[in-house]
Write an enzyme that holds these catalytic residues in place. Structure first.
Site, PDB file in Angstrom:
ATOM      1  N   HIS A  37      -4.391   3.272   2.649  1.00  0.00           N
ATOM      2  CA  HIS A  37      -5.785   3.383   2.185  1.00  0.00           C
ATOM      3  C   HIS A  37      -6.211   4.836   2.042  1.00  0.00           C
ATOM      4  O   HIS A  37      -6.891   5.216   1.089  1.00  0.00           O
ATOM      5  CB  HIS A  37      -6.745   2.715   3.184  1.00  0.00           C
ATOM      6  CG  HIS A  37      -6.493   1.269   3.444  1.00  0.00           C
ATOM      7  ND1 HIS A  37      -5.990   0.798   4.631  1.00  0.00           N
ATOM      8  CD2 HIS A  37      -6.700   0.171   2.663  1.00  0.00           C
ATOM      9  CE1 HIS A  37      -5.899  -0.521   4.587  1.00  0.00           C
ATOM     10  NE2 HIS A  37      -6.315  -0.930   3.403  1.00  0.00           N
ATOM     11  N   GLN A  93      -0.103  -0.104  -4.643  1.00  0.00           N
ATOM     12  CA  GLN A  93       0.965  -0.846  -5.314  1.00  0.00           C
ATOM     13  C   GLN A  93       1.609  -1.869  -4.373  1.00  0.00           C
ATOM     14  O   GLN A  93       2.324  -2.750  -4.811  1.00  0.00           O
ATOM     15  CB  GLN A  93       2.000   0.150  -5.864  1.00  0.00           C
ATOM     16  CG  GLN A  93       3.137  -0.453  -6.657  1.00  0.00           C
ATOM     17  CD  GLN A  93       2.654  -1.239  -7.866  1.00  0.00           C
ATOM     18  OE1 GLN A  93       1.655  -0.890  -8.500  1.00  0.00           O
ATOM     19  NE2 GLN A  93       3.340  -2.324  -8.178  1.00  0.00           N
TER      20      GLN A  93
END
Lengths: 284, 284
Positions: free
Chosen positions: A37, A151
């Site tokens: 994050h 991803q």
């Protein structure tokens, strides 16, 4: 960093930033932040005038037997990390802010057909509908110039990109490569569920992906053969139970027979009670 | 008035108007404009800096046995009327502009559950999903301050208002009262399908609504009784075949047993081969 929990306060702050001519980068999360994050936040910061991040564990995207109630939460730690990563506005709404009539009276759903039914969609019916719907809401609240997704959730990236294209939404979707532990395990908020033995066993996801990449680099193109080898490797690990292994077209998520184009090699494996996912992109 | 057929040209023109500080009113239509549409346009003009109107017969909202191919079209006449009504930008895209991958590869759908399944939704499965999806796209393209819809399509108004609320879209929905012919027939592009006898028979829709209003004003509150009287009146008309008659809560579209709150009295009737709808709101 400003912390807001109300939709209207969020909109006011974003409007002020826009009126000051600043571009807006947006990082939607479910919190329990990790290096993955923070990488998204730092990249958003480097490319925009301000960064808005959200922390919202969205009930709409959890199945009835899934871990909505127990999903790890630590807002104090998260807000410190977000601030350090350059977030300007942290939006952390209660469920009632996002679904004021109650989750059961949230009538409007955004569904990206076909793409939502594959891979994780098989084991998690309704999951990507819940994701697409809440992301659509958040995009309308923040109206960002760009939104950043990891991803690691490869199918989520495909679904969101297609939603944005199909619905003519006015923003860029940026997919950011997976951040891994030094031994290869993909960072995930759910890694906290793993005990020491499981943590070790969980390495088998990345090892199987590396095996697939090695075989592709070596010239093997038969998807079934590669999946068979991955299966064999994972099945040696007694704590691991395969949910799926998939080699698909990286845009359409159509399963490939021959790996003759850019491919997503993705898998979901249960380690004990914890369902982990990982993937690599094969550019061909 | 500027006429544009391309998404990018539309966005450029709207951006220019916004940068000049003008508010944007939007009137989405399927063309073959009549006084109902022109009323929407004039109201949008009176309340905004510029008016954008769209003409797009949306294949996504027509069923396989419906009149997509034969839906009336007359772009030259429409553009003159729109210009006279004060439209500044007329957006008239080809199907390929709205669905560049083809209609069959439009994967993302917006569905307003429950509300879409009632009234016209029963006879037209998928219709309101097609409507909500294209309207969501158009809203993202135009980013209007307000959008104007005719109350004639009462269920459409309810569905769109709920979509805007549920998805936190940043605009106002304005519902504009039905425009009628001097004898009471609601204006509709499909009225052109009626021959002289059918045109006369079509009056029975409005007559039955007036009968319902008269009974409500007189104190009758039993929905089944009112519907029975409407049924009897319409069944006297040999060219008319009832699709449905409904008395529902005007926000939730829940069928009412007792008319004890604001109600939508709505019906669909086939006159020959033409399916017509009409409604009145009973404010109670």
């Amino acid at each position: 960093m400003e912390i807001v929990s109300r939709v209207n306060d969020l909109k006011t702050l974003v409007r002020q930033a826009k009126q000051a001519g600043k571009s807006v980068g947006f990082v939607p999360t479910m919190g329990y932040l990790h290096e993955g994050h923070l990488t998204l936040m730092r990249q958003a910061k480097s490319e925009n005038g301000i960064v808005v991040a959200s922390i919202f564990v969205n009930p709409l995207q959890f199945g009835p037997s899934e871990d909505y109630a127990t999903y790890p939460r630590d807002f104090e730690r998260d807000s410190k990390l977000a601030s350090t990563a350059g977030v300007d506005i942290l939006f952390a709404p209660e469920v009632a802010q996002m679904y004021p009539r109650g989750v059961e009276n949230m009538l409007t759903m955004v569904e990206v057909r076909r793409l939502s039914e594959r891979l994780c969609g098989k084991a998690r019916p309704g999951h990507f509908q819940g994701v697409a719907t809440v992301v659509c809401k958040l995009f309308n609240l923040v109206e960002p110039d760009a939104a950043y997704f990891g991803q690691k959730d490869a199918q989520q990236v495909v679904v969101i990109k297609r939603m944005v294209e199909d619905l003519n939404m006015n923003l860029r979707i940026v997919a950011v490569p997976i951040v891994r532990e030094s031994d290869g395990l993909a960072r995930s908020s759910r890694n906290v569920y793993l005990d020491a033995k499981e943590r070790q066993a969980a390495l088998v996801l990345y090892e199987s992906l590396m095996l697939a990449r090695e075989k592709l680099t070596g010239g093997l193109r038969d998807a079934a053969q590669i999946i068979k080898l991955m299966n064999e490797l994972i099945n040696k690990q007694p704590l691991a139970k395969i949910d799926y292994i998939s080699i698909s077209d990286s845009e359409t998520l159509d399963e490939l027979v021959v790996v003759d184009r850019p491919a997503l090699i993705a898998l979901a494996v249960r380690i004990g009670k914890t369902r982990l996912i990982d993937n690599v992109l094969w550019e061909g």
